[in-house]
Design an enzyme around this catalytic site. Structure first.
Site, mmCIF file in Angstrom:
data_model
loop_
_atom_site.group_PDB
_atom_site.id
_atom_site.type_symbol
_atom_site.label_atom_id
_atom_site.label_comp_id
_atom_site.label_asym_id
_atom_site.label_seq_id
_atom_site.Cartn_x
_atom_site.Cartn_y
_atom_site.Cartn_z
ATOM 1 N N GLY A 1 5.327 2.077 0.628
ATOM 2 C CA GLY A 1 6.251 2.458 -0.441
ATOM 3 C C GLY A 1 5.700 2.197 -1.825
ATOM 4 O O GLY A 1 6.444 2.213 -2.803
ATOM 5 N N SER B 1 0.869 -1.169 0.000
ATOM 6 C CA SER B 1 0.000 0.000 0.000
ATOM 7 C C SER B 1 0.907 1.221 0.000
ATOM 8 O O SER B 1 2.127 1.088 0.122
ATOM 9 C CB SER B 1 -0.869 0.004 1.250
ATOM 10 O OG SER B 1 -0.039 0.246 2.376
ATOM 11 N N LYS B 2 0.310 2.378 -0.099
ATOM 12 C CA LYS B 2 1.101 3.612 -0.135
ATOM 13 C C LYS B 2 2.029 3.719 1.070
ATOM 14 O O LYS B 2 3.172 4.124 0.965
ATOM 15 C CB LYS B 2 0.169 4.829 -0.159
ATOM 16 C CG LYS B 2 -0.149 5.224 -1.567
ATOM 17 C CD LYS B 2 -0.648 6.628 -1.619
ATOM 18 C CE LYS B 2 -0.986 6.932 -3.078
ATOM 19 N NZ LYS B 2 -1.777 8.092 -3.225
ATOM 20 N N ARG B 3 1.485 3.355 2.206
ATOM 21 C CA ARG B 3 2.249 3.418 3.443
ATOM 22 C C ARG B 3 3.538 2.594 3.349
ATOM 23 O O ARG B 3 4.537 2.875 3.971
ATOM 24 C CB ARG B 3 1.356 2.867 4.562
ATOM 25 C CG ARG B 3 1.887 2.979 5.950
ATOM 26 C CD ARG B 3 0.764 2.665 6.929
ATOM 27 N NE ARG B 3 0.210 1.334 6.712
ATOM 28 C CZ ARG B 3 0.717 0.230 7.231
ATOM 29 N NH1 ARG B 3 1.773 0.274 7.993
ATOM 30 N NH2 ARG B 3 0.155 -0.952 7.002
#
Ligand code: GLU
Length: 462
Positions: free
Chosen positions: A246, A242-244
């Site tokens: 990377g 996920s974005k968190r």
């Protein structure tokens, strides 16, 4: 003559180019180059609602920045829709596809029934052999593929190995929607054929699509490409990326200060290996990448590893490139150029990203008189100032100015005064930069030059 190898990267432009996409593009490029073939780009922009010009630009720019530009102009799938529809009609005429007049309600019912019976939802083929003359009024038909119902389909995937699927497991997929637009499954097959793609290397989320696509190739009398389905990239904790974790766009990695060659090197190792090699050039990767040694299990994104590879490539930056990077990010006054040149090895050795490098280089951009931070001045005693004054006499008397000589003299000075090196280093750093930091005072003094060092100490003590 054997057919040339042709690969393609086929992103849907619904968002930025993320690490997974970039890695897929890289594997396709390496494979094509290894066999002196072609690497193509196809933008799968048939979903008008979800595709955007910005996403197309982000993909093209991201590939360009990474050095993964295709060998020909990109193909836009939306330009080929008429051809895709024509192929569906051909299948219809040959009796290999049929019109299906099921209403949305009927399909929903079919789905619910299957779920209630704990079967996976599947179209039941009710229009397979029905005469369109019996069509209900007011329903626009879709075109469905008459998929083979018995036997097996064998996929010899270059990564996943041999996979066999019973044809009865696959239902009659839609080729043309009721509005006449082709589906993804049809478009991909026709485009892969028309672009003469020999190898499809893509994420394993498309593995089940491959079976349906092979069926279509067979029905059309075309030979299917070879497939290599690569496991997706997971986060370092093993979860979905996920974005968190990377899963950022490639441009974010650029903004974070990663070098394209470092990111490429890192991505190449993400799910592929060549012995124990961790750091290698693109030329080496091309000479090694023949489709073997791709891992079957998901790779994990490891930003620490990316940082260490980036640090390695940063060490190799020459002065010209460094100046190009720096001037894009900061204003560089003429007086700083020589200092930066002398200070470069130290800056490069201590930076993991270009952002860190730029931040550190800023100490050479300042001009006198420096502004001292309050916190650092609070650490300075009268004795420190006396020591600095005395040190400046030592510096002044030096015949020459190199790092070794500076170090020897500072060490000798501290020894003579009977104090620890740190007692000299702390005020000297403040005198030379205006703040406390972990910079090497030897490197700093050398890079600033004798005249500037004496002037800065003088500013500091008076
Ligand atoms: N457009 C698809 C995607 O972005 C890829 C299709 C393919 O590679 O066959 O996931």
């Amino acid at each position: 003559m054997t057919k040339p190898i042709i690969t393609r990267f086929a992103p849907s432009p619904t968002g930025y180019l993320h690490v997974g996409g970039a890695r897929t593009a890289l594997f396709n490029m390496l494979f094509a180059r290894h066999f002196d073939g072609l690497f193509l780009l196809r933008i799968e922009d048939t979903d008008h609602k979800r595709s955007s010009r910005e996403a197309i630009d982000a993909i093209v720019d991201g590939l360009d920045w990474l050095g993964l530009s295709p060998d020909k102009k990109p193909v836009f799938q939306s330009m080929n829709l008429a051809r895709h529809a024509q192929i569906a009609k051909k299948l219809l005429n040959e009796g290999k596809a049929y019109l299906c007049f099921c209403s949305a309600e009927e399909l929903a019912e079919m789905r619910e029934k299957a779920l209630a019976e704990k079967r996976s939802p599947k179209y039941d083929g009710r229009w397979r052999n029905r005469d369109p003359k019996n069509a209900p009024a007011g329903v626009s038909p879709v075109v469905r593929f008459k998929a083979p119902q018995d036997g097996h389909l064998l996929l010899n995937d270059l990564v996943q190995g041999e996979i066999r699927v019973a044809n009865e497991e696959l239902d009659d997929m839609v080729l043309l929607r009721a509005d006449g637009s082709p589906t993804y499954m049809l478009s991909v097959v026709v485009d892969d054929h028309d672009m003469q793609i020999t190898h499809v290397i893509r994420g394993d989320d498309h593995l089940t699509n491959a079976f349906r696509q092979i069926m279509l190739f067979n029905a059309l009398g075309w030979s299917p490409p070879n497939y290599a389905h690569i496991p997706l990239i997971h986060a370092s904790d093993g979860n979905k990326l996920s974005k968190r974790h990377g899963a950022l766009g490639i441009e974010a990695y650029k903004d974070l200060g990663y070098l394209p060659e470092a990111l490429l090197n890192y991505l190449a190792r993400l799910g592929w290996s060549h012995g124990d090699d961790e750091v290698f050039s693109l030329t080496e990767a091309i000479s090694w990448f023949d489709g073997s040694n791709i891992n079957k299990s998901a790779a994990r994104l490891d930003l620490n590893k990316l940082n260490s590879i980036n640090a390695h490539y940063i060490k190799n930056i020459n002065f010209d490139r460094f100046m190009r990077i720096l001037t894009q990010r900061k204003e560089v006054p003429p007086h700083a150029i020589d200092r930066l040149n002398r200070g470069l090895p130290g800056l490069l050795n201590r930076s993991k990203t270009l952002n860190e490098l730029t931040e550190k280089a800023a100490i050479y951009l300042e001009n006198r008189p420096l502004k001292y931070t309050k916190e650092s001045l609070a650490l300075v005693s009268v004795e420190d100032k006396i020591n600095m004054k005395e040190l400046s006499f030592v510096f002044n008397g030096l015949d020459g100015w190199d790092q070794k000589m500076i170090e020897e003299n500072i060490r000798y000075f501290a020894e003579r005064k009977g104090i620890k090196l740190g007692e000299i280093a702390r005020p000297l750093r403040i005198a030379l930069t205006g703040f406390t930091s972990s910079f090497s005072i030897f490197e700093l003094s050398f890079a600033l030059g004798k005249k500037e060092v004496l002037a800065r100490i003088n500013d500091f003590v008076t």
